[in-house]
Every structure is written in structure tokens, then in C-alpha cells.
Design an enzyme around this catalytic site. Sequence first.
Site, short mmCIF file in Angstrom:
data_model
loop_
_atom_site.label_atom_id
_atom_site.label_comp_id
_atom_site.label_asym_id
_atom_site.label_seq_id
_atom_site.Cartn_x
_atom_site.Cartn_y
_atom_site.Cartn_z
N GLY A 1 0.77 -0.99 -0.08
CA GLY A 1 0.08 -0.19 -0.03
C GLY A 1 0.97 1.28 0.14
O GLY A 1 0.28 2.43 0.42
N GLU B 1 5.05 -6.23 1.67
CA GLU B 1 4.46 -6.58 0.39
C GLU B 1 3.92 -5.63 -0.57
O GLU B 1 2.94 -5.73 -0.82
CB GLU B 1 3.79 -7.94 0.57
CG GLU B 1 2.55 -7.49 1.64
CD GLU B 1 1.56 -8.56 1.73
OE1 GLU B 1 1.98 -9.81 1.68
OE2 GLU B 1 0.48 -8.40 2.14
N GLY C 1 3.09 -3.75 -3.98
CA GLY C 1 2.86 -4.10 -5.46
C GLY C 1 3.15 -2.89 -6.17
O GLY C 1 4.08 -2.62 -7.02
N ARG C 2 1.93 -1.95 -6.30
CA ARG C 2 1.84 -1.03 -7.19
C ARG C 2 3.21 -0.08 -7.08
O ARG C 2 3.76 0.25 -8.06
CB ARG C 2 0.86 0.22 -6.69
CG ARG C 2 0.34 1.11 -7.64
CD ARG C 2 -0.31 2.16 -7.05
NE ARG C 2 -1.71 1.43 -6.59
CZ ARG C 2 -2.90 1.29 -7.11
NH1 ARG C 2 -3.09 1.91 -8.52
NH2 ARG C 2 -3.88 0.73 -6.65
N CYS D 1 -18.02 1.98 -26.22
CA CYS D 1 -19.27 2.51 -26.26
C CYS D 1 -19.99 2.97 -24.85
O CYS D 1 -21.01 2.32 -24.76
CB CYS D 1 -20.29 1.66 -26.98
SG CYS D 1 -19.53 1.09 -28.63
N TYR E 1 -1.76 -2.33 -11.90
CA TYR E 1 -3.18 -2.26 -12.13
C TYR E 1 -3.89 -1.75 -13.45
O TYR E 1 -4.65 -0.92 -13.29
CB TYR E 1 -3.66 -1.54 -10.63
CG TYR E 1 -3.46 -2.21 -9.36
CD1 TYR E 1 -3.85 -3.52 -8.96
CD2 TYR E 1 -2.32 -1.61 -8.52
CE1 TYR E 1 -3.57 -4.01 -7.74
CE2 TYR E 1 -1.83 -2.47 -7.41
CZ TYR E 1 -2.48 -3.32 -7.00
OH TYR E 1 -2.04 -3.88 -5.82
C1 LIG Z 1 -3.15 -5.63 -2.78
C2 LIG Z 1 -2.40 -5.92 -1.68
C3 LIG Z 1 -0.99 -5.50 -1.78
C4 LIG Z 1 -0.29 -4.66 -2.50
O1 LIG Z 1 -0.82 -3.36 -2.49
P1 LIG Z 1 -0.41 -2.25 -3.18
O2 LIG Z 1 -1.14 -0.95 -2.84
O3 LIG Z 1 -0.17 -2.74 -4.89
O4 LIG Z 1 1.14 -1.96 -2.66
C5 LIG Z 1 -0.17 -6.38 -0.61
N1 LIG Z 1 -1.17 -6.85 0.43
C6 LIG Z 1 -2.36 -7.41 0.18
C7 LIG Z 1 -3.03 -8.27 1.03
C8 LIG Z 1 -3.13 -7.08 -0.75
O5 LIG Z 1 -4.21 -7.29 -0.90
#
Ligand SMILES: *Cc1c(COP(=O)(O)O)cnc(C)c1O
Length: 370
Positions: free
Chosen positions: A197, A233, A235-236, A311, A346
Site C-alpha cells: 500500500g 509486500e 505491489g503498485r 461505447c 493495476y
Molecule cells: C493488494 C495487496 C497488496 C499490494 O498493495 P499495493 O497497494 O499494490 O502495494 C499487498 N498485500 C495485500 C494483502 C493486498 O491485498
Amino acid sequence: MGGLAEHVAAVRAALPAGVELLYAMKANPDPAILRTLAPYLTGFEVASGGELRHLAEALPGTVPAAFGGPGKTDSELDAGLATGVRRFHVESTTELRRLALLATARGTVADVLLRVNLPFAAEGAALVMGGRPGPFGMSAEQARECVDLGLPGVRVRGVHAHLGSGLAAPAAADLARAVVGWAVGELDAAEVNVGGGMAVDYADPTARFDWPGYGAALGDLLAEFPGRVLRIEPGRALTVYCGWYVTEVLDVKRSGDEWFVVVVGGTHHLRTPAAKQHSQPFRVRSRARWSPPYPRPVTGSGPLTIVGQLCTPKDVLARVPDAAALPAPGRIAVGDTIVFGMAGAYAWNISHRDFLLHDPPLFRYDRPEH
Ligand SMILES: *Cc1c(COP(=O)(O)O)cnc(C)c1O
């Protein structure tokens, strides 16, 4: 992929050695991306049986995986056991019981982190995943119950929390401190995964999460709670900067006082702006030559919306309050190229790609020069 490797290497270098770095692959599971990231990671966070299979195909061999996600079926949990998932992030007492039975049947023991929904406000979070009633994880009381059950087949090693997304470093550090303090104080957790996050700013593509600041705060936590394993952990924040969505202007038209630019493609390729209700950052590259035997349509002043080929009025990629204030070249004409940035997370993988059955985008793996 050079930019991506450099970025993740810098993130890794900003973290203390004692912090484990996982990549939440739901952000972008492209095999080339997984392979580029892998050398810098402790492992991957997978959130479905499909992601687990995909990871095994993209990176054959034993790749350490943490298996999270709400709603794992028995067959998914069992596949996790079969493929040697390193940690299971368990979402409820019932899921723990199901995992315990499956592991016992296999004559193995699953290592578990309990996903807890702790009553900590994620200050300034864009998406709140905890701290109030919700489908993710379990309450503090349920987590204690999971430990007290002492089930065979599972070994509770600690706590997993992912309480929000879009957190700036100071807020993420405060949240990590609260989670680790609770996990160690209440459950004597040996391991704590404080989630992902980390914020990215679509309004400022040059801004970066303060990884050195966050890393220093995690270092303080490790010193305060020695002998514990700390894990994150994201992601983004790892992949978003490494992707561009490049498209061409098909039409430019005026409707009332506003301009509409129609591009080849749309939110069926890049759903991010529709999902987040924002303007995707972009740059315009002019095409100098114009050969058709009719005037070239070009924007003037006034509000401008860049839309795709779908559309539906929801197929909006970007909005600009005044087209006259566009950065250089200061206008958009038919035939120009529009390069949307921050399309590495995403984006394609969350897009409703079969809507209208347009062709998928082409993929190129290199470092665009712009
Ligand atoms: C989606 C998610 C992440 C990654 O979140 P980002 O905002 O992409 O960093 C990490 N842990 C869990 C459990 C998630 O659902």
C-alpha cells in the site's frame, strides 16, 4: 526492463537487511516483470490458485511464496501445500481449521500468519482495508482464539496486516509500528508482515515513496523488537513506473464548449483511470507529417477529455481543465501519439479486455525514449 531493475534495487537497498521484501503480484503478474524483480525479492505474495500456478510457470523452481487473499478454496489451499508455499496468510478461524485438516491429511505442517484487522486508522489512505468492519482478516479476539486452538497441521508464526493503500512513508511507518507493537505484545509474534500500500502519486509521476525514510523507521522497529522477522509486500509502488500505454489519436472533436480526443484503445486496455477515477498522466508526441486530403483536426482552448473506443461514457483516460494549458506541444491533433505513464500496475491485468472485443494492445519490453 532496466528502469524496473534499477528501481527495485534502490528499494531493496533502502531497506534494512532484516526486512524481507515480497512483491504482491496482483499489481502486475507479467512474467517478464516477475523475472526482473525476482533477484531483489525474498519472494512473492500470491492471492489465488491461479497466481500460484502462474508464478510456478513464470519462475520454475522453488520460488518462496506467501499465499494470501480472502476466500481460498480447499483445492487452492491444497495446491499451496503441494507446491511448498512458505507462508499462508489465514483470513479467519474457519480458514485456519480447513488448512489444518488439509495439512494433517498430507502429513505436513503449514506455517501461518494470521491476517488481522486491527483498529488502527490508516492515516490518509486511498483505500482502507482495515480498522473498521470489513471482509479482510480477523479481529484481535479471533486471532487470539486461533492461537489458543493449538491445531495440529498449522504453526502460527505471527501476524499479517494490510490495512490500507496509498500511504505516504510517515503514515506507513506509524502503521507498521502500531501493528508490530500489537503483534509482539499480544501474540508474541515471531514474524510480522505489515503489508503493502505504499503511496504512488498519479498527479505527480516524478514523486516517489520515501523508501529511505520508511527503511529507517523499519530499522528502528527491528532494533526495538530484536529477533523478529519483519516483512513488507508492496505491489503498485514497485512496478507502476515501469509501464507506458502508447496510443494514437484517432479523432479530435468539439462538443459544446469542450474538446474530446478519441484514441485507439481505451480503458479495456488501461482500466486504471476508470478504477481510480483519476486522470492518467500523459505526454503528447506530435506527428509532424499530415497527408490526408482534409484538414487536420486539432484541439483549441477549453476543457478536454481523452476517451477510448468503448461505447460507454465511462471510457475516460484523462481530463484536462483547459486544453490551451497542455504542456508542449500545447495541443493534440489527429495522428499524434499519446504516451500514458504510470501504467505498470493495476493496468492491463485489471482491464475488462473482452468488452467490445477490440484487439489487445501489443507488448514491448524495453525502455521507451521519452
Ligand atoms: C493488494 C495487496 C497488496 C499490494 O498493495 P499495493 O497497494 O499494490 O502495494 C499487498 N498485500 C495485500 C494483502 C493486498 O491485498
